[in-house]
Design a protein around this motif. Sequence first.
Motif, mmCIF file in Angstrom:
data_model
loop_
_atom_site.group_PDB
_atom_site.id
_atom_site.type_symbol
_atom_site.label_atom_id
_atom_site.label_comp_id
_atom_site.label_asym_id
_atom_site.label_seq_id
_atom_site.Cartn_x
_atom_site.Cartn_y
_atom_site.Cartn_z
ATOM 1 N N MET A 1 30.485 36.581 25.399
ATOM 2 C CA MET A 1 29.680 36.934 24.227
ATOM 3 C C MET A 1 29.197 35.683 23.494
ATOM 4 S SD MET A 1 29.160 40.112 24.142
ATOM 5 C CE MET A 1 28.421 40.168 22.514
ATOM 6 N N ALA A 2 30.083 34.668 23.425
ATOM 7 C CA ALA A 2 29.691 33.428 22.759
ATOM 8 C C ALA A 2 28.514 32.783 23.474
ATOM 9 C CB ALA A 2 30.878 32.455 22.702
ATOM 10 N N CYS A 3 28.586 32.744 24.801
ATOM 11 C CA CYS A 3 27.490 32.138 25.575
ATOM 12 C C CYS A 3 26.210 32.959 25.465
ATOM 13 C CB CYS A 3 27.904 31.987 27.042
ATOM 14 S SG CYS A 3 29.103 30.679 27.324
ATOM 15 N N LEU A 4 26.339 34.277 25.411
ATOM 16 C CA LEU A 4 25.170 35.135 25.293
ATOM 17 C C LEU A 4 24.467 34.899 23.957
ATOM 18 C CD1 LEU A 4 23.465 37.449 26.473
ATOM 19 C CD2 LEU A 4 25.008 39.050 25.336
ATOM 20 N N VAL A 5 25.240 34.847 22.872
ATOM 21 C CA VAL A 5 24.659 34.624 21.546
ATOM 22 C C VAL A 5 24.031 33.237 21.465
ATOM 23 C CG1 VAL A 5 25.179 34.379 19.084
ATOM 24 C CG2 VAL A 5 26.193 36.255 20.395
ATOM 25 N N ALA A 6 24.754 32.218 21.965
ATOM 26 C CA ALA A 6 24.226 30.849 21.905
ATOM 27 C C ALA A 6 22.944 30.716 22.720
ATOM 28 C CB ALA A 6 25.276 29.859 22.412
ATOM 29 N N ALA A 7 22.908 31.402 23.868
ATOM 30 C CA ALA A 7 21.729 31.294 24.741
ATOM 31 C C ALA A 7 20.468 31.830 24.077
ATOM 32 C CB ALA A 7 21.981 32.042 26.048
ATOM 33 N N THR A 8 20.621 32.688 23.058
ATOM 34 C CA THR A 8 19.428 33.209 22.373
ATOM 35 C C THR A 8 18.639 32.096 21.692
ATOM 36 O OG1 THR A 8 20.677 33.722 20.339
ATOM 37 C CG2 THR A 8 20.459 35.481 21.981
ATOM 38 N N GLY A 9 19.236 30.887 21.605
ATOM 39 C CA GLY A 9 18.474 29.740 21.127
ATOM 40 C C GLY A 9 17.264 29.467 22.004
ATOM 41 N N GLY A 10 17.318 29.910 23.262
ATOM 42 C CA GLY A 10 16.183 29.757 24.154
ATOM 43 C C GLY A 10 15.025 30.676 23.816
ATOM 44 N N LEU A 11 15.295 31.755 23.065
ATOM 45 C CA LEU A 11 14.234 32.695 22.709
ATOM 46 C C LEU A 11 13.123 32.022 21.903
ATOM 47 C CD1 LEU A 11 16.195 35.925 21.685
ATOM 48 C CD2 LEU A 11 14.667 35.674 23.652
ATOM 49 N N ILE A 12 13.510 31.153 20.959
ATOM 50 C CA ILE A 12 12.488 30.547 20.103
ATOM 51 C C ILE A 12 11.584 29.618 20.913
ATOM 52 C CG2 ILE A 12 13.849 30.794 17.999
ATOM 53 C CD1 ILE A 12 14.563 27.854 18.135
ATOM 54 N N PHE A 13 12.188 28.893 21.863
ATOM 55 C CA PHE A 13 11.398 28.001 22.708
ATOM 56 C C PHE A 13 10.466 28.814 23.605
ATOM 57 C CE2 PHE A 13 11.567 24.565 26.223
ATOM 58 C CZ PHE A 13 10.431 23.961 25.718
ATOM 59 N N GLY A 14 11.008 29.839 24.233
ATOM 60 C CA GLY A 14 10.214 30.668 25.134
ATOM 61 C C GLY A 14 9.104 31.413 24.407
ATOM 62 N N TYR A 15 9.428 31.978 23.243
ATOM 63 C CA TYR A 15 8.418 32.726 22.490
ATOM 64 C C TYR A 15 7.247 31.812 22.140
ATOM 65 C CZ TYR A 15 6.315 35.942 19.146
ATOM 66 O OH TYR A 15 5.441 36.776 18.495
ATOM 67 N N ASP A 16 7.558 30.585 21.733
ATOM 68 C CA ASP A 16 6.473 29.692 21.365
ATOM 69 C C ASP A 16 5.613 29.313 22.562
ATOM 70 O OD1 ASP A 16 5.319 27.782 19.205
ATOM 71 O OD2 ASP A 16 5.564 26.573 21.015
ATOM 72 N N ILE A 17 6.255 29.046 23.716
ATOM 73 C CA ILE A 17 5.488 28.711 24.919
ATOM 74 C C ILE A 17 4.502 29.836 25.237
ATOM 75 C CG2 ILE A 17 5.649 28.421 27.435
ATOM 76 C CD1 ILE A 17 8.281 26.936 26.983
ATOM 77 N N GLY A 18 4.982 31.085 25.150
ATOM 78 C CA GLY A 18 4.140 32.219 25.492
ATOM 79 C C GLY A 18 3.085 32.538 24.453
#
Length: 494
Positions: A1-18
């Motif tokens: 769960m910790a890794c899943l929550v931390a990985a959501t940091g990638g959402l902001i990078f991905g959303y901006d790229i798209g």
Amino acid sequence: MACLVAATGGLIFGYDIGISGGVTSMDPFLSRFFPSVYQKQLLADDSNQYCKFDSQLLTMFTSSLYLAALVASLCAAPVTRLAGRKWSMFVGGVTFLAGCALNGAAVNVAMLILGRVLLGIGVGFANQSVPVYLSEMAPARMRGMLNNGFQLMITLGILAANLINYGTDKISGGWGWRLSLALAAVPASIITVGSLFLPDTPNSLLERGKADDARRMLRRVRGTDDVDEEYRDLAAASEASSAVERPWRDILRRKYRPQLVMAVAIPLLQQLTGINVIMFYAPVLFKTLGFGGSASLMSAVITGSVNLAATFVSIFTVDKLGRRALLLEGGVQMFASQVTVGALIGAKLGWSGVADIPAGYAAAVVAVMCVYVAGFAWSWGPLGWLVPSEVMPLEVRPAGQSITVAVNMLMTFIVAQAFLPMLCRLKFVLFFFFAAWVAAMTIFVALFVPETKGVPIEDMANVWKAHWYWKRFVTDDDAPRRGDLEMGKRVAKN
């Protein structure tokens, strides 16, 4: 769960790229902020398709974020080391939220670019801390899978942005671009709030002198009381780390040469695959190929979906097949795809850039691009973040990850700023340019990137010691405390 929550940091990078490429292909956005580009696009309908989006101001809107992220990633290193990984994520989320507000309410280009700078600071902090957090929190046998969650979230963010762009483009009144930009607040809120509930990594707790907390946390995340051996390794690494007063200077020492090369070469080569050109200029690129506005956005949705699906391949195979196998196969696949795309575009548009492209032919270009995106998504996409983060010793890990992010953002900025002018001048040869780099990086992997599958993060010195080239930089004193090379190999096998 910790890794899943931390990985959501990638959402902001991905959303901006798209989101950025989709917004810059919307006519209401262009006519309001970049009228010269809009006029050039109208005039180019029957003329050179390669040059109709060539504008340094337009590319500055896209790439200013990455220049800000470069500077922020260097500033994030001391925060990550002194305050902990989770607080770097929190700072990144809050700053990104401020950028969302500015961009959504923008009335001129200055507000747009200032908002992009704030978004860049958020991306810099998140990208510096999240891969380190994931590598430290994950057990060795699952490190590849859990660390690749970061890339999965990036691809999920890209796909979500593509879908949102496709929907907001249909809003009457011409304000859909505001909604696209403002909705970046959703992934930013997820990582901002989520980081508050994340536990610190045992490595970070030890690094900050909290030995008892570190032992308790290690037992908690490993699910067993039998953590003495791993704890001793972490404690020894932390002791070495505390003796390092200037990690930025120490990482330049000879014994860290292999890690420094990986921290620079892998993100540099990752961007020279040309992937971010495809992802944040996909709608613009497809529009250049003759697709209509909505059709170009839908094509970007298709490539985004392939990107997400192929990332799951890496998640489920990286700890079985290993890093090298995926990087080598992905390199061959991307090389063949880039050459094919260049040939298809060149055959139809030629040097003049003037042609009517049949729907079937355009669909073939999209299909080959999907093959290219899939090859990247299960190789250089996730592993470009995983490998540099897992090979760094604790004493130089924040500095090493900052170098990785800084190089990544610098190259992203350069490629983003140069792509549209290069497309205008090199035309279809641009795809052959990127294909040549893919060939070079595949050779680099074959010769210089060792296999790190299953090796405990604090035992990585044994990997360098066994490598035909890097062994000259690693002495016996640099080998892990747990044992010699053979024991390191047995650990990796287990």
